[in-house]
Enzyme design. Sequence first.
Site, PDB file in Angstrom:
ATOM      1  N   GLY A   1       0.900  -1.085   0.022  1.00 28.41           N
ATOM      2  CA  GLY A   1       0.154  -0.127   0.014  1.00 28.41           C
ATOM      3  C   GLY A   1       0.867   1.098  -0.067  1.00 28.41           C
ATOM      4  O   GLY A   1       2.130   1.121   0.538  1.00 28.41           O
TER       5      GLY A   1
ATOM      6  N   GLY B   1       0.521   5.556   0.220  1.00 26.14           N
ATOM      7  CA  GLY B   1      -0.356   6.693   0.777  1.00 26.14           C
ATOM      8  C   GLY B   1       0.472   8.107   0.950  1.00 26.14           C
ATOM      9  O   GLY B   1       1.823   7.885   0.611  1.00 26.14           O
ATOM     10  N   GLY B   2      -0.168   9.072   1.250  1.00 25.36           N
ATOM     11  CA  GLY B   2       0.382  10.179   1.498  1.00 25.36           C
ATOM     12  C   GLY B   2       1.607  10.412   2.686  1.00 25.36           C
ATOM     13  O   GLY B   2       2.417  11.186   2.400  1.00 25.36           O
TER      14      GLY B   2
ATOM     15  N   ARG C   1      -4.979   7.897  20.545  1.00 24.02           N
ATOM     16  CA  ARG C   1      -5.564   9.219  20.151  1.00 24.02           C
ATOM     17  C   ARG C   1      -5.909   9.109  18.779  1.00 24.02           C
ATOM     18  O   ARG C   1      -6.237  10.017  18.029  1.00 24.02           O
ATOM     19  CB  ARG C   1      -4.491  10.402  20.412  1.00 24.02           C
ATOM     20  CG  ARG C   1      -4.218  10.790  21.856  1.00 24.02           C
ATOM     21  CD  ARG C   1      -3.648  11.927  22.119  1.00 24.02           C
ATOM     22  NE  ARG C   1      -2.211  12.190  21.462  1.00 24.02           N
ATOM     23  CZ  ARG C   1      -1.807  13.171  21.377  1.00 24.02           C
ATOM     24  NH1 ARG C   1      -2.099  14.487  21.869  1.00 24.02           N
ATOM     25  NH2 ARG C   1      -0.597  13.407  20.770  1.00 24.02           N
TER      26      ARG C   1
ATOM     27  N   ASN D   1      -7.256   1.619  11.854  1.00 26.02           N
ATOM     28  CA  ASN D   1      -6.455   1.201  12.675  1.00 26.02           C
ATOM     29  C   ASN D   1      -6.543   0.032  13.623  1.00 26.02           C
ATOM     30  O   ASN D   1      -5.826  -0.314  14.496  1.00 26.02           O
ATOM     31  CB  ASN D   1      -5.776   2.499  13.506  1.00 26.02           C
ATOM     32  CG  ASN D   1      -5.218   3.356  13.036  1.00 26.02           C
ATOM     33  OD1 ASN D   1      -4.919   3.168  11.923  1.00 26.02           O
ATOM     34  ND2 ASN D   1      -5.091   4.857  13.304  1.00 26.02           N
TER      35      ASN D   1
ATOM     36  N   ASP E   1      -0.945   1.323  14.622  1.00 22.44           N
ATOM     37  CA  ASP E   1      -0.581   2.870  14.176  1.00 22.44           C
ATOM     38  C   ASP E   1      -0.615   3.604  15.538  1.00 22.44           C
ATOM     39  O   ASP E   1      -1.708   4.389  15.825  1.00 22.44           O
ATOM     40  CB  ASP E   1      -1.353   3.598  13.144  1.00 22.44           C
ATOM     41  CG  ASP E   1      -0.813   4.905  12.272  1.00 22.44           C
ATOM     42  OD1 ASP E   1      -0.323   5.548  13.272  1.00 22.44           O
ATOM     43  OD2 ASP E   1      -1.184   4.650  11.169  1.00 22.44           O
TER      44      ASP E   1
END
Length: 524
Positions: free
Chosen positions: A13, A15-16, A129, A135, A148
């Site tokens: 994967g 991603g940004g 958090r 996640n 994560d």
Amino acid sequence: MNIPGYELVETLGTGGFGTVYRARQLSVRREVALKIDSRPLTSERDRRRFMREVTAAGRLSGHPHVVAVYDAGVLADGRPYMVLELCPGGSLNDRLQDRGPFQPAEVRDIGVNIADALAAAHAAGVLHRDVKPANILVDQYGNPGLADFGLASMPTPGMESSATREALTPAYAPPEAFRMDEPGPAGDVYSLAASLFALLSGRPPHFPPDRQLSIAALMAAQQRPVPDLPGVPTALTDVLRRAMAFDRNARIPTAEALRDALAAADLQSQTPLRTVLAPPPELGGHTTEPVSDPAPSGAQARGLSQGLVLGAAALVGAGILGAGALIAFAPDSGSGTGSNPNNPGATGNGTGGGTTPGKGTGSGTGTGTGNANTAAADKKLYGVETVTANCPAALVPGARARCTRTAECWSGGVWVNGWILSMSRVDCKEPHGRQVFAIALMPSDGETGDRDLLGRNPTVRKVCSRNVLLRSFQGRAAKYRSWKWDVAIIPPSQSQFERGDRVYRCVGEVPYNQKLVGGVFRPR
């Protein structure tokens, strides 16, 4: 790219915030997930962020519902990397998009496990958090795990611990996060409850049907009561409602309390969801108004085999979202993970025929009548050798219930909408948490492979009851009566059910921090 000790296999994967690879750890010859951040550590704040994630995850890697961190480091160009447990089942967000809402019992069990992981984190001084379905990953044994810890904090006097709003996932963030209040355990409680609500309903709480969201509108919506959900037991909804109280002082105060409240929720009145809401993708971490949440694309139509290939892409959590169904193994592979729970060691041929009503064993003590008066006939019906002597389940009238001749022990499990996809048979001499105390043929008015529907049948409820479980301990194993036991049902897989398999098992389960060794209901 060369990382000493690791061989990159494929990209899972991108991603940004980085890329996740399937890799091989050469020293121990195991496959892992290698997460490489796209952001070099160019500032002290960046270094603190990376060390915070590594330290937080590392503290909790021993917990069965936290994705383990094996290694970490920094590449020559300043980009950090982490080596994580490979979770081929993908994320719960993947499953939500591919398969739709979960069944209440499954959500309850997920909530208990992840709340326990959060309780361990809070006890270690770690706040996550960023709890959300993306996640929560599924390992090779079907167990959910929290991943994560990129936003995790370990509050100490004089240490900066508040997160910026740009780093939040708005759909699951607690109200106090938007006010920039000091984070605390109650925030993780809210986020987990919001995640469980999303698994039940198909979208996060307070999320408008048109999928257009502004932060101001979300903050206003958070003050409104959490609605009831069609087909979801009120006891479960009430727990989530209390865990998502707008005032955190009125909220279920701790993850431990949330875990216990979920475990105690009565799901007996449960019915399947009558409506399926289109689940949105995860909301990104930004506060641009409005926040658009486009409808899912063709991902919902992907098959299970494609989900197997793509599922692990969610390992990076926030910012790198994979796609795939919650499936890791074929249900009829024969042994180990994905073995046939109703015919251990077989190659997926089920338990044979002869299970139609009137052709099974007799009622009462189950001594057998007609064509089932031999051990061979009984084994054909039940898939394993069974006994009625010293078997409390055999005393349930009309249940056609028995006990396995020797102990059966199980671990893990992957379920989709109440149907089993895989289950692992384990050696009872090894520590385990599940053991069979009864085996039975489905009643004629309750033939289904959906464990939730099966569990509502009156006859099945009598067999798979705490009363039968507590009467089933043998010899010195009676000392386990005082443990906190739960009762679960293992039905046949969907393919086995379609082939005529009508055998189900009643299983006693103990909490993760308690383990059984050897047979407690039957000799082993």
